[in-house]
Design a protein around this motif. Structure first.
Motif, PDB file in Angstrom:
ATOM      1  N   THR A 239      81.984  15.527 -28.674  1.00  0.00           N
ATOM      2  CA  THR A 239      80.388  15.487 -29.230  1.00  0.00           C
ATOM      3  C   THR A 239      80.581  14.741 -30.082  1.00  0.00           C
ATOM      4  O   THR A 239      81.234  14.244 -31.287  1.00  0.00           O
ATOM      5  CB  THR A 239      80.247  17.391 -30.425  1.00  0.00           C
ATOM      6  OG1 THR A 239      81.212  18.345 -28.990  1.00  0.00           O
ATOM      7  CG2 THR A 239      78.805  17.184 -30.384  1.00  0.00           C
ATOM      8  N   ILE A 240      79.328  14.401 -29.643  1.00  0.00           N
ATOM      9  CA  ILE A 240      79.298  12.975 -30.556  1.00  0.00           C
ATOM     10  C   ILE A 240      77.748  13.067 -31.716  1.00  0.00           C
ATOM     11  O   ILE A 240      76.951  13.694 -30.988  1.00  0.00           O
ATOM     12  CB  ILE A 240      78.523  11.876 -29.280  1.00  0.00           C
ATOM     13  CG1 ILE A 240      80.187  11.370 -28.855  1.00  0.00           C
ATOM     14  CG2 ILE A 240      77.987  10.828 -30.485  1.00  0.00           C
ATOM     15  CD1 ILE A 240      79.886  10.294 -27.960  1.00  0.00           C
ATOM     16  N   GLY A 241      77.727  12.969 -33.026  1.00  0.00           N
ATOM     17  CA  GLY A 241      76.782  13.127 -33.551  1.00  0.00           C
ATOM     18  C   GLY A 241      75.687  12.034 -33.716  1.00  0.00           C
ATOM     19  O   GLY A 241      76.480  11.822 -34.444  1.00  0.00           O
ATOM     20  N   LEU A 242      74.767  12.645 -33.880  1.00  0.00           N
ATOM     21  CA  LEU A 242      73.316  11.877 -33.656  1.00  0.00           C
ATOM     22  C   LEU A 242      72.471  11.785 -34.320  1.00  0.00           C
ATOM     23  O   LEU A 242      71.809  13.377 -33.456  1.00  0.00           O
ATOM     24  CB  LEU A 242      73.104  11.387 -32.098  1.00  0.00           C
ATOM     25  CG  LEU A 242      74.384  10.661 -30.738  1.00  0.00           C
ATOM     26  CD1 LEU A 242      73.421  10.637 -29.914  1.00  0.00           C
ATOM     27  CD2 LEU A 242      74.292   9.272 -31.513  1.00  0.00           C
ATOM     28  N   PRO A 243      71.821  11.424 -35.707  1.00  0.00           N
ATOM     29  CA  PRO A 243      70.309  11.995 -36.046  1.00  0.00           C
ATOM     30  C   PRO A 243      69.214  11.448 -35.615  1.00  0.00           C
ATOM     31  O   PRO A 243      69.551  10.789 -35.087  1.00  0.00           O
ATOM     32  CB  PRO A 243      71.159  11.080 -37.043  1.00  0.00           C
ATOM     33  CG  PRO A 243      71.742  10.096 -37.187  1.00  0.00           C
ATOM     34  CD  PRO A 243      72.387  10.896 -35.698  1.00  0.00           C
ATOM     35  N   PHE A 244      68.376  12.304 -36.087  1.00  0.00           N
ATOM     36  CA  PHE A 244      66.634  11.667 -35.529  1.00  0.00           C
ATOM     37  C   PHE A 244      66.817  12.043 -36.403  1.00  0.00           C
ATOM     38  O   PHE A 244      65.633  13.257 -37.166  1.00  0.00           O
ATOM     39  CB  PHE A 244      66.823  13.001 -34.165  1.00  0.00           C
ATOM     40  CG  PHE A 244      65.383  12.983 -33.808  1.00  0.00           C
ATOM     41  CD1 PHE A 244      64.818  11.604 -33.265  1.00  0.00           C
ATOM     42  CD2 PHE A 244      64.211  13.437 -33.919  1.00  0.00           C
ATOM     43  CE1 PHE A 244      63.493  11.666 -32.878  1.00  0.00           C
ATOM     44  CE2 PHE A 244      63.168  13.871 -32.999  1.00  0.00           C
ATOM     45  CZ  PHE A 244      62.641  12.538 -32.725  1.00  0.00           C
ATOM     46  N   VAL A 245      65.900  10.833 -36.914  1.00  0.00           N
ATOM     47  CA  VAL A 245      65.329  10.093 -38.392  1.00  0.00           C
ATOM     48  C   VAL A 245      63.498   9.951 -37.613  1.00  0.00           C
ATOM     49  O   VAL A 245      63.553   8.792 -37.005  1.00  0.00           O
ATOM     50  CB  VAL A 245      65.753  10.729 -39.709  1.00  0.00           C
ATOM     51  CG1 VAL A 245      66.451  11.596 -39.577  1.00  0.00           C
ATOM     52  CG2 VAL A 245      66.152   8.804 -39.455  1.00  0.00           C
ATOM     53  N   TYR A 246      62.580  10.042 -38.432  1.00  0.00           N
ATOM     54  CA  TYR A 246      61.555   9.220 -37.467  1.00  0.00           C
ATOM     55  C   TYR A 246      59.812   9.534 -38.692  1.00  0.00           C
ATOM     56  O   TYR A 246      60.405  10.130 -39.820  1.00  0.00           O
ATOM     57  CB  TYR A 246      60.935  10.293 -36.332  1.00  0.00           C
ATOM     58  CG  TYR A 246      60.702  11.031 -36.419  1.00  0.00           C
ATOM     59  CD1 TYR A 246      59.562  11.796 -36.406  1.00  0.00           C
ATOM     60  CD2 TYR A 246      61.173  11.841 -36.447  1.00  0.00           C
ATOM     61  CE1 TYR A 246      58.721  12.709 -36.840  1.00  0.00           C
ATOM     62  CE2 TYR A 246      60.546  13.491 -36.072  1.00  0.00           C
ATOM     63  CZ  TYR A 246      59.868  14.135 -36.107  1.00  0.00           C
ATOM     64  OH  TYR A 246      59.394  15.339 -36.141  1.00  0.00           O
ATOM     65  N   GLN A 247      59.347   8.587 -38.690  1.00  0.00           N
ATOM     66  CA  GLN A 247      58.219   8.592 -39.429  1.00  0.00           C
ATOM     67  C   GLN A 247      56.984   9.324 -38.827  1.00  0.00           C
ATOM     68  O   GLN A 247      57.595   9.186 -37.324  1.00  0.00           O
ATOM     69  CB  GLN A 247      57.822   7.785 -40.140  1.00  0.00           C
ATOM     70  CG  GLN A 247      58.884   7.183 -41.193  1.00  0.00           C
ATOM     71  CD  GLN A 247      59.186   5.729 -41.714  1.00  0.00           C
ATOM     72  OE1 GLN A 247      57.156   5.678 -42.665  1.00  0.00           O
ATOM     73  NE2 GLN A 247      60.168   4.644 -41.804  1.00  0.00           N
ATOM     74  N   ALA A 248      55.817   9.492 -39.127  1.00  0.00           N
ATOM     75  CA  ALA A 248      55.032  10.104 -37.964  1.00  0.00           C
ATOM     76  C   ALA A 248      54.394   9.083 -37.592  1.00  0.00           C
ATOM     77  O   ALA A 248      54.355   9.395 -35.650  1.00  0.00           O
ATOM     78  CB  ALA A 248      53.679  10.743 -38.843  1.00  0.00           C
ATOM     79  N   ARG A 249      54.023   8.191 -37.292  1.00  0.00           N
ATOM     80  CA  ARG A 249      54.039   7.173 -36.595  1.00  0.00           C
ATOM     81  C   ARG A 249      55.158   6.185 -35.612  1.00  0.00           C
ATOM     82  O   ARG A 249      54.586   6.245 -34.979  1.00  0.00           O
ATOM     83  CB  ARG A 249      53.230   5.359 -37.701  1.00  0.00           C
ATOM     84  CG  ARG A 249      54.489   5.014 -38.295  1.00  0.00           C
ATOM     85  CD  ARG A 249      53.677   3.947 -38.793  1.00  0.00           C
ATOM     86  NE  ARG A 249      55.059   2.921 -39.276  1.00  0.00           N
ATOM     87  CZ  ARG A 249      55.700   3.352 -40.258  1.00  0.00           C
ATOM     88  NH1 ARG A 249      55.322   4.096 -41.572  1.00  0.00           N
ATOM     89  NH2 ARG A 249      56.571   2.822 -40.824  1.00  0.00           N
TER      90      ARG A 249
END
Length: 305
Positions: A239-249
């Motif tokens: 299992t590979i853990g990948l973060p999903f972070v972003y800004q509104a734009r």
């Protein structure tokens, strides 16, 4: 990420092998670090004559943890027999013999190594497509021309297994030991080949925090030289853990990058024939995102078709 082959004292290695030492202090005559590309978790392969062997080969390896500079007395006071000798006098004699002027340097560079493994039979560099001078006095990098050289060496060592004496003292199968380290090296290569995720400084910090939090959970490990991804290996499932972070734009852009990262790992795992039967992904998020959840489920269903 890098691995090195280091010319090692056969008597010291034999001492560690017979004692079943797991963590060792690996001394160097130089007081300078000398390694430009060697990081915690990288592998140091022991280059020496094997038991009853006339040719030098790679007889085992260990994981590099950290470096420090110490005097002979400091080394003995701190590590004792983990230096590879029964007494400080024996260690002093070995250092004097190895030194060109037959004197003990005031300070020496020490590499603290963990999880020491000895091979049942040596892996000869030529058989792996690697060129090492038989008279090597110090060390050489082995992954510079081929980033998968270390993986190839581990696969060759696996054919014959770990040292019989060492195997009798461990509950872990030799196949699991080599497989675990080979997979970790391969993941590090995949991550470096893919490049950075394109995060802003704020996004990077948030992604690293998500990974650090995940690493606190049992079974999760960091990927070499990659602070924004991690993995968990249980039996035949990766299992590979990948973060999903972003800004509104830029949410859509980050989502596409995430999907691209997943596809990249799937392709590289398949091409390099990484030995896992099931590949899963865990998306690390600050708040659960239903769209990401549905996309991941769709990818998993498509993978099973």
């Amino acid at each position: 990420m890098s691995s090195i082959a280091y010319a090692a004292d056969e008597k010291m290695l034999e001492y560690h092998r017979l004692c079943g030492t797991q963590n060792i202090n690996f001394w160097r005559l130089s007081s300078h670090e000398g390694f430009k590309d060697f990081h915690p978790g990288d592998l140091l392969f022991f280059y020496a004559h094997g038991l009853r062997g006339r040719k030098k080969g790679l007889v085992g390896y260990a994981h590099y943890e950290h470096t420090h500079t110490m005097s002979l007395k400091q080394m003995w006071d701190r590590y004792g027999t983990s230096n590879g000798y029964d007494t400080m006098d024996q260690m002093k004699e070995a250092i004097e013999k190895a030194s060109r002027n037959h004197q003990v340097p005031a300070k020496m560079n020490c590499l603290y190594l963990t999880n020491v493994i000895f091979f049942r039979t040596p892996v000869y560099p030529k058989d792996a497509g690697l060129s090492i001078n038989e008279k090597l006095e110090s060390y050489t990098y082995i992954d510079q021309d081929d980033p998968y050289m270390s993986v190839r060496i581990l696969k060759m060592a696996e054919r014959n297994g770990i040292d019989i004496w060492q195997e009798s003292q461990t509950e872990e199968r030799s196949q699991d030991i080599f497989r675990r380290d080979a997979i970790r090296l391969q993941l590090g290569n995949f991550c470096q080949e893919a490049g950075s995720r394109g995060f802003s400084e704020n996004e990077r910090r948030r992604a690293e925090k998500l990974v650090r939090d995940k690493l606190n959970e049992p079974g999760w490990n960091s990927i070499p030289l990659c602070k924004t991804e991690c993995y968990c290996l249980k039996h035949d499932t990766m299992t590979i853990g990948l973060p999903f972070v972003y800004q509104a734009r830029n949410r859509q852009q980050r989502l596409l990058e995430l999907l691209g990262r997943i596809t990249w790992y799937q392709l590289r795992m398949h091409k390099e024939k990484v030995r896992v039967e099931h590949l899963d992904f865990c998306i690390l998020q600050e708040e659960e995102d239903e769209e990401v959840k549905k996309l991941l489920k769709a990818l998993e269903e498509n993978e099973r078709l």
